[in-house]
Write an enzyme that holds these catalytic residues in place. Structure first.
Site, PDB file in Angstrom:
ATOM      1  N   ASP A   1      -8.359 -14.786  44.027  1.00  8.58           N
ATOM      2  CA  ASP A   1      -6.945 -14.762  44.389  1.00  8.58           C
ATOM      3  C   ASP A   1      -6.823 -15.746  45.549  1.00  8.58           C
ATOM      4  OD1 ASP A   1      -4.649 -14.152  45.878  1.00  8.58           O
ATOM      5  OD2 ASP A   1      -4.663 -12.064  45.261  1.00  8.58           O
TER       6      ASP A   1
ATOM      7  N   ASP B   1      -1.293 -16.155  41.293  1.00  9.73           N
ATOM      8  CA  ASP B   1      -2.068 -16.769  42.377  1.00  9.73           C
ATOM      9  C   ASP B   1      -3.571 -16.673  42.133  1.00  9.73           C
ATOM     10  OD1 ASP B   1      -2.161 -14.053  42.676  1.00  9.73           O
ATOM     11  OD2 ASP B   1      -1.679 -14.022  44.807  1.00  9.73           O
TER      12      ASP B   1
ATOM     13  N   LYS C   1      -4.737  -0.773  47.115  1.00 14.96           N
ATOM     14  CA  LYS C   1      -5.230  -1.011  48.479  1.00 14.96           C
ATOM     15  C   LYS C   1      -5.582   0.283  49.230  1.00 14.96           C
ATOM     16  CE  LYS C   1      -3.113  -5.516  48.626  1.00 14.96           C
ATOM     17  NZ  LYS C   1      -1.951  -5.655  47.771  1.00 14.96           N
TER      18      LYS C   1
HETATM   19  N1  GDD Z   1       8.985 -12.377  40.618  1.00 13.63           N
HETATM   20  C1  GDD Z   1       8.349 -11.748  41.604  1.00 13.63           C
HETATM   21  N2  GDD Z   1       9.070 -10.932  42.435  1.00 13.63           N
HETATM   22  N3  GDD Z   1       7.019 -11.957  41.785  1.00 13.63           N
HETATM   23  C2  GDD Z   1       6.407 -11.304  42.809  1.00 13.63           C
HETATM   24  C3  GDD Z   1       7.100 -10.457  43.700  1.00 13.63           C
HETATM   25  C4  GDD Z   1       8.517 -10.269  43.499  1.00 13.63           C
HETATM   26  O1  GDD Z   1       9.199  -9.544  44.223  1.00 13.63           O
HETATM   27  N4  GDD Z   1       6.220  -9.977  44.622  1.00 13.63           N
HETATM   28  C5  GDD Z   1       5.025 -10.513  44.324  1.00 13.63           C
HETATM   29  N5  GDD Z   1       5.129 -11.327  43.228  1.00 13.63           N
HETATM   30  C6  GDD Z   1       4.031 -12.082  42.613  1.00 13.63           C
HETATM   31  C7  GDD Z   1       3.283 -12.953  43.604  1.00 13.63           C
HETATM   32  O2  GDD Z   1       3.857 -14.250  43.658  1.00 13.63           O
HETATM   33  C8  GDD Z   1       1.872 -12.955  43.041  1.00 13.63           C
HETATM   34  O3  GDD Z   1       1.675 -13.992  42.092  1.00 13.63           O
HETATM   35  C9  GDD Z   1       1.757 -11.618  42.328  1.00 13.63           C
HETATM   36  O4  GDD Z   1       3.090 -11.136  42.144  1.00 13.63           O
HETATM   37  C10 GDD Z   1       0.940 -10.587  43.120  1.00 13.63           C
HETATM   38  O5  GDD Z   1       1.469 -10.454  44.414  1.00 13.63           O
HETATM   39  P1  GDD Z   1       0.548 -10.592  45.720  1.00 13.63           P
HETATM   40  O6  GDD Z   1       1.438 -10.453  46.891  1.00 13.63           O
HETATM   41  O7  GDD Z   1      -0.309 -11.782  45.620  1.00 13.63           O
HETATM   42  O8  GDD Z   1      -0.313  -9.251  45.601  1.00 13.63           O
HETATM   43  P2  GDD Z   1      -1.785  -8.967  46.144  1.00 13.63           P
HETATM   44  O9  GDD Z   1      -2.659 -10.135  45.952  1.00 13.63           O
HETATM   45  O10 GDD Z   1      -1.681  -8.395  47.512  1.00 13.63           O
HETATM   46  O11 GDD Z   1      -2.260  -7.765  45.166  1.00 13.63           O
HETATM   47  C11 GDD Z   1      -2.113  -7.912  43.762  1.00 13.63           C
HETATM   48  O12 GDD Z   1      -3.152  -8.727  43.226  1.00 13.63           O
HETATM   49  C12 GDD Z   1      -4.501  -8.188  43.376  1.00 13.63           C
HETATM   50  C13 GDD Z   1      -5.443  -9.183  42.707  1.00 13.63           C
HETATM   51  O13 GDD Z   1      -5.394 -10.383  43.381  1.00 13.63           O
HETATM   52  C14 GDD Z   1      -2.163  -6.501  43.118  1.00 13.63           C
HETATM   53  O14 GDD Z   1      -1.839  -6.655  41.766  1.00 13.63           O
HETATM   54  C15 GDD Z   1      -3.558  -5.868  43.273  1.00 13.63           C
HETATM   55  O15 GDD Z   1      -3.607  -4.636  42.584  1.00 13.63           O
HETATM   56  C16 GDD Z   1      -4.612  -6.817  42.695  1.00 13.63           C
HETATM   57  O16 GDD Z   1      -5.936  -6.267  42.880  1.00 13.63           O
HETATM   58 MG    MG Z   2      -2.388 -12.116  45.443  1.00 13.79          MG
END
Ligand code: GDD
Ligand code: MG
Length: 377
Positions: free
Chosen positions: A246, A136, A187
């Site tokens: 993001d 994303d 987080k």
């Molecule tokens: N296959 C799969 N299965 N993908 C997953 C799953 C799952 O269960 N859960 C989440 N994802 C994918 C999401 O589609 C996304 O592309 C990515 O993993 C990260 O998940 P988010 O839900 O967007 O996490 P976030 O934005 O709260 O936090 C993550 O991204 C941040 C940077 O944008 C973490 O990696 C943080 O540490 C990071 O700073």
């Molecule tokens: Mg994200």
């Protein structure tokens, strides 16, 4: 495929060969995590995964494919769930010479952010390091430089680190000597962040990583695996600059579109019957009625129909939507095939999902969300 895109693909394939020779690697694989539920972008994610959200009329995943190919990646594994897989296959987007495979989370068991890496162990192989990306993101990160940083040291994982104003919303890292990450906290509560350096959601992992991820259950890379690697002194960071977003929240999604629009907006056009305030992007087959004001910062997907005296600014309108005469759309996201009735007003932060209908004269105040295929008056 046109001559220009054929030449572009040939150029990218040459890039891949040159880069891999340079790194002394046979191949470079990337796994993209795209099996999340996109809850913060509902109701638009009720009908499409985040990875297929258009960024200036091109799906986010297509931007990612293009960048991966330019950085020397030759094989991509998409870590998806059944529904995401379905949508991506339907989208049939250009792949820029990449070989694309799917790795599915089991039904009713999302594997988190590390589980899918373990699940794809056979596809990723044990020979060489590989890239993992959150699906994303729009970024200018050089994957090649990240790979080089990884190859220089003894890291099991090297994380791209971006500096953020509010690190509490992300994974945060504290650096020690030689870019080793001493502490990784996902987080952290506001005010307790170890630094302003955040996990940019782009990693290079060595095959040793498979030993750190338990099999057959959901595992969080950020909450379980990275802290363990930090403890063992095998987690490293690589600071990156430039554009990084993001798209996970509506305001961030809109902001991403505006930023990219600045770099690739349509050439300033002299519209004969409507007033075009640049920057704007207008997709193929769009029809715009007399005296309408489009822009600044308006992105209209293909086949959007706009009536007379309409005002659209600071908004993204997905393909096939219809905005009828005298309507005003400001700071909003309008889903695919949605219909905004005559004289309706859609205010800041509103999200109208796919196929939803806003009736004639309706006034939607700030941040109203309309579910798919619903009619509001
Ligand atoms: N296959 C799969 N299965 N993908 C997953 C799953 C799952 O269960 N859960 C989440 N994802 C994918 C999401 O589609 C996304 O592309 C990515 O993993 C990260 O998940 P988010 O839900 O967007 O996490 P976030 O934005 O709260 O936090 C993550 O991204 C941040 C940077 O944008 C973490 O990696 C943080 O540490 C990071 O700073
Ligand atoms: Mg994200």
């Amino acid at each position: 495929m046109g001559v220009v895109s054929t030449l572009h693909t040939v150029y990218i394939l040459n890039q891949i060969i040159t880069i891999l020779q340079f790194e002394g690697m046979k191949q470079l694989k990337a796994l993209i995590l795209i099996g999340g539920f996109g809850t913060r972008l509902r109701p638009l994610t009720c009908t499409r995964p985040k990875a297929l959200f258009p960024i200036v009329n091109k799906p986010l995943l297509q931007w990612t494919f293009e960048k991966l190919a330019e950085n020397g990646v030759n094989e991509v594994i998409l870590a998806v769930n059944k529904l995401t897989e379905f949508h991506i296959k339907q989208a049939r987007m250009p792949k820029y010479g990449l070989s694309v495979k799917f790795s599915l989370d089991p039904p009713k068991m999302p594997l988190g952010t590390a589980g899918p890496v373990k699940k794809a162990e056979k596809l990723l192989g044990h020979e060489e390091p590989f890239l993992v990306l959150n699906g994303d993101l729009i970024t200018e990160i050089s994957y090649r430089q990240l790979l080089r940083a990884h190859l220089e040291g003894k890291a099991v994982a090297t994380i791209a680190l971006h500096e953020a104003e509010d690190p509490s919303r992300y994974g945060t890292a504290e650096l020690a000597e030689g870019n080793r990450i001493k502490q990784f906290v996902e987080k952290p509560p506001k005010g307790t962040e170890p630094s302003k350096l955040i996990n940019a959601g782009v990693y290079v992992l060595s095959p040793k990583i498979f030993d750190y991820i338990p099999e057959g259950r959901a595992v969080s890379m950020e909450r379980e695996v990275f802290p363990k690697l930090a403890e063992k002194n095998v987690l490293y960071g690589h600071k990156v600059g430039g554009l990084w977003i993001d798209i996970g929240k509506p305001e961030e999604y809109l902001e991403t579109n505006k930023l990219i629009l600045e770099t690739c907006a349509d050439k300033p056009r002299k519209a004969r019957n409507f007033n075009c305030k640049n920057p704007v992007a207008i997709g193929k087959g769009v029809i715009i009625g007399e005296n309408s004001v489009i822009g600044p910062c308006a992105i209209l997907g293909k086949n959007v129909t706009v009536g007379k005296n309409v005002q659209i600014r600071n908004s993204v309108v997905f393909q096939d939507a219809k905005i009828e005469d005298d309507a005003i759309v400001e700071g909003a996201l309008i889903g695919e095939s949605a219909k905004i009735g005559k004289g309706a007003k859609i205010s800041e932060g509103c999200i109208i999902a796919d196929h939803a209908r806003v009736k004639e004269g309706a006034v939607l105040h700030e941040k109203v969300h309309v579910c798919p295929a619903i009619e509001v008056a």
